[in-house]
Design an enzyme around this catalytic site. Structure first.
Site, PDB file in Angstrom:
ATOM      1  N   ARG A   1       0.837  -1.215   0.000  1.00  0.00           N
ATOM      2  CA  ARG A   1       0.000   0.000   0.000  1.00  0.00           C
ATOM      3  C   ARG A   1       0.869   1.261   0.000  1.00  0.00           C
ATOM      4  O   ARG A   1       0.391   2.349  -0.289  1.00  0.00           O
ATOM      5  CB  ARG A   1      -0.957  -0.023   1.203  1.00  0.00           C
ATOM      6  CG  ARG A   1      -1.893   1.153   1.291  1.00  0.00           C
ATOM      7  CD  ARG A   1      -3.183   0.872   2.056  1.00  0.00           C
ATOM      8  NE  ARG A   1      -3.023   0.115   3.274  1.00  0.00           N
ATOM      9  CZ  ARG A   1      -2.537   0.601   4.420  1.00  0.00           C
ATOM     10  NH1 ARG A   1      -2.129   1.842   4.498  1.00  0.00           N
ATOM     11  NH2 ARG A   1      -2.446  -0.180   5.474  1.00  0.00           N
TER      12      ARG A   1
ATOM     13  N   TYR B   1     -14.374  18.030 -15.054  1.00  0.00           N
ATOM     14  CA  TYR B   1     -14.917  16.673 -15.055  1.00  0.00           C
ATOM     15  C   TYR B   1     -15.935  16.545 -13.910  1.00  0.00           C
ATOM     16  O   TYR B   1     -15.683  17.014 -12.795  1.00  0.00           O
ATOM     17  CB  TYR B   1     -13.757  15.680 -14.909  1.00  0.00           C
ATOM     18  CG  TYR B   1     -14.219  14.283 -14.627  1.00  0.00           C
ATOM     19  CD1 TYR B   1     -15.037  13.603 -15.535  1.00  0.00           C
ATOM     20  CD2 TYR B   1     -13.866  13.633 -13.463  1.00  0.00           C
ATOM     21  CE1 TYR B   1     -15.487  12.325 -15.263  1.00  0.00           C
ATOM     22  CE2 TYR B   1     -14.302  12.346 -13.185  1.00  0.00           C
ATOM     23  CZ  TYR B   1     -15.119  11.703 -14.093  1.00  0.00           C
ATOM     24  OH  TYR B   1     -15.575  10.441 -13.826  1.00  0.00           O
TER      25      TYR B   1
ATOM     26  N   ASP C   1      -5.078  19.945 -14.273  1.00  0.00           N
ATOM     27  CA  ASP C   1      -5.444  18.622 -14.781  1.00  0.00           C
ATOM     28  C   ASP C   1      -5.079  18.601 -16.267  1.00  0.00           C
ATOM     29  O   ASP C   1      -5.671  19.306 -17.079  1.00  0.00           O
ATOM     30  CB  ASP C   1      -6.956  18.386 -14.582  1.00  0.00           C
ATOM     31  CG  ASP C   1      -7.397  16.995 -15.027  1.00  0.00           C
ATOM     32  OD1 ASP C   1      -6.796  16.454 -15.977  1.00  0.00           O
ATOM     33  OD2 ASP C   1      -8.356  16.460 -14.444  1.00  0.00           O
TER      34      ASP C   1
ATOM     35  N   LYS D   1      -6.850   7.535 -19.280  1.00  0.00           N
ATOM     36  CA  LYS D   1      -7.173   8.060 -20.609  1.00  0.00           C
ATOM     37  C   LYS D   1      -5.985   7.863 -21.565  1.00  0.00           C
ATOM     38  O   LYS D   1      -5.616   6.744 -21.822  1.00  0.00           O
ATOM     39  CB  LYS D   1      -7.595   9.527 -20.480  1.00  0.00           C
ATOM     40  CG  LYS D   1      -8.635   9.770 -19.363  1.00  0.00           C
ATOM     41  CD  LYS D   1      -9.904   9.021 -19.631  1.00  0.00           C
ATOM     42  CE  LYS D   1     -11.063   9.241 -18.678  1.00  0.00           C
ATOM     43  NZ  LYS D   1     -10.883   9.340 -17.276  1.00  0.00           N
TER      44      LYS D   1
HETATM   45  C1  LIG Z   1     -10.298  15.494 -17.154  1.00  0.00           C
HETATM   46  C2  LIG Z   1     -10.501  14.360 -16.194  1.00  0.00           C
HETATM   47  N1  LIG Z   1      -9.892  14.396 -14.999  1.00  0.00           N
HETATM   48  C3  LIG Z   1     -10.037  13.392 -14.094  1.00  0.00           C
HETATM   49  C4  LIG Z   1     -10.857  12.308 -14.354  1.00  0.00           C
HETATM   50  C5  LIG Z   1     -11.004  11.210 -13.331  1.00  0.00           C
HETATM   51  O1  LIG Z   1     -10.159  10.132 -13.661  1.00  0.00           O
HETATM   52  P1  LIG Z   1     -10.472   8.594 -13.319  1.00  0.00           P
HETATM   53  O2  LIG Z   1     -11.705   8.197 -14.052  1.00  0.00           O
HETATM   54  O3  LIG Z   1      -9.235   7.893 -13.778  1.00  0.00           O
HETATM   55  O4  LIG Z   1     -10.644   8.507 -11.842  1.00  0.00           O
HETATM   56  C6  LIG Z   1     -11.499  12.228 -15.593  1.00  0.00           C
HETATM   57  C7  LIG Z   1     -12.367  11.072 -15.902  1.00  0.00           C
HETATM   58  O5  LIG Z   1     -13.056  11.022 -16.892  1.00  0.00           O
HETATM   59  C8  LIG Z   1     -11.332  13.287 -16.530  1.00  0.00           C
HETATM   60  O6  LIG Z   1     -11.949  13.270 -17.720  1.00  0.00           O
END
Ligand SMILES: Cc1ncc(COP(=O)(O)O)c(C=O)c1O
Length: 394
Positions: A59, A112, A184, A209
């Site tokens: 962990r 998101y 992000d 992604k």
């Molecule tokens: C721009 C963005 N940031 C963060 C996330 C969250 O990531 P995760 O689905 O890997 O937890 C997403 C998910 O679609 C996203 O599109």
């Protein structure tokens, strides 16, 4: 060898991908273990006190995780990286590390849906206040700064409106107020945009992604100064239990080796699809930073070296026609997520952004008819043919 001298594509292949030092296997094994053993209690004591390097528990860390982190840090141009079980785990752990009760956060108004939910539903319980601001307007960001503001959280391009934030300007503003800038970078990846070069403090990824790229793993990452990654994030990661698993770290590391090739193809395909959609009589509006019609096309060219694979658009006739169009697609799959080798389409108002209140969605441009497509790496003629046949039926 000194990997720092290598170009981006060579780093993507070689950093964190050394052969196994024991067997010489070209691809290092997955250290699929929950715990680690020691010769005796003296050795264990030295390792647990930090006197000697060694592994503690699954962990806390793993060799496979470290290899992935070395690769992502090298590509983003950061000192260090921490890899997580998901993008949301990366965002949550970073916020736990940076914030305390009474703090205030400024966040891009279109983010998101999961990030929006975390900030509104969870952090409000811990007395952290969030103001959602159109961060493409630097003056609006400045106006939102309060005495207790700790950080600015930006998604650029924003999901799903594809609006941009000027990273150089917002990071200068953050510096002048002593705020941290967290970006992000999921949509662009370090191949097209490196926020640290514009003065951001931390970069976050949903590695699910483009970094992973194959739709088979959920993961996240944070890149930034070594002290924050090693010390600041340590408690949240280990106490929440948010670490990436060895197998997932292996998959993401493998995926990143082809990131430059995939991003080039995603970008080229999206450009052609955006041009096709823009000229179609049944399409109302197309959002893609690569189109000269995008209001921030000049900024896109300045801070990004490509425009990515995501496009959002509106079909004439609103929600009903949008649904009929999506339901008529044959090759392009209806699914959330993005950055996969296959094209994916989704309807934000009923899927990724369902948790955002309708009035907030409308005010920020996430209309009921808005559709988001993640252009895959298929033959672009096939993507366009599928869109074309579905449009012809509505
Ligand atoms: C721009 C963005 N940031 C963060 C996330 C969250 O990531 P995760 O689905 O890997 O937890 C997403 C998910 O679609 C996203 O599109």
């Amino acid at each position: 060898m000194d990997y720092r001298k290598l170009g981006f594509c060579s780093k993507a292949v070689h950093v964190g991908s050394d052969p196994c030092p024991v067997t010489g296997a070209l691809v290092s094994p997955i250290y699929q273990t929950s715990t680690y053993t020691y010769e005796n209690t003296e050795e264990a004591g030295k390792i647990f006190s930090g006197e000697k390097f060694g592994y503690l528990y699954g962990r806390d860390h793993s060799p496979t995780e470290y290899q992935l982190e070395e690769k992502i840090a090298a590509l983003e141009g950061g000192e260090d990286c921490k890899a997580f079980a998901s993008g949301m785990a990366a965002i949550a752990a970073t916020m736990f590390a940076l914030l305390e009760a009474g703090d205030h956060v400024i966040c891009t108004d279109v983010v998101y849906g999961g990030t929006y939910g975390l900030f509104t539903k969870i952090f409000s319980k811990y007395k952290v206040d969030v103001t959602f601001v159109d961060t493409s307007d630097v003056a609006a960001v400045e106006k939102a700064v309060r005495k207790n503001t700790k950080l600015v959280y930006v998604e650029t391009p924003a999901n799903p409106t594809l609006k941009l934030t000027d990273l150089a300007k917002v990071s200068a503003l953050c510096r002048s107020f002593g705020l941290k800038l967290v970006v992000d970078n999921t949509f662009m990846t370090p191949y097209f945009q490196r926020p640290l070069e514009f003065g951001a403090d931390l970069v976050i990824h949903s590695a699910t992604k483009y970094l992973g790229g194959h739709g088979d793993a959920i993961a996240g990452a944070v890149v930034g100064p070594r002290e924050f990654i090693k010390e600041g994030l340590h408690q949240p990661v280990t106490k929440i239990g948010a670490l990436i698993s060895p197998f997932t770290a292996f998959l993401i590391r493998r995926g990143i080796q082809t990131l430059p090739l995939r991003m080039e193809k995603h970008n080229a395909n999206a450009m052609k699809v955006a041009e096709y959609l823009s000229s179609h009589p049944k399409i109302e509006r197309v959002n893609y930073p690569g189109l000269p019609s995008h209001p921030q096309h000049e900024l896109a060219k300045k801070q990004m070296s490509g425009f990515g694979g995501l496009i959002s658009f509106e079909v004439k006739g609103g929600l009903e026609k949008a649904r009929a169009f999506v339901d008529g697609l044959e090759m392009i799959r209806l699914a959330v997520s993005l950055g996969d080798v296959g094209s994916l389409i989704q309807h934000p108002a009923s899927m990724t952004h369902k948790s955002v209140p309708p009035e907030v969605r409308r005010a920020t441009g996430i209309t009921d008819g808005l559709i988001r497509i993640s252009c895959g790496i298929e033959d672009v003629e096939d993507i366009i043919a599928d869109i074309d046949q579905a449009l012809s039926r509505i």
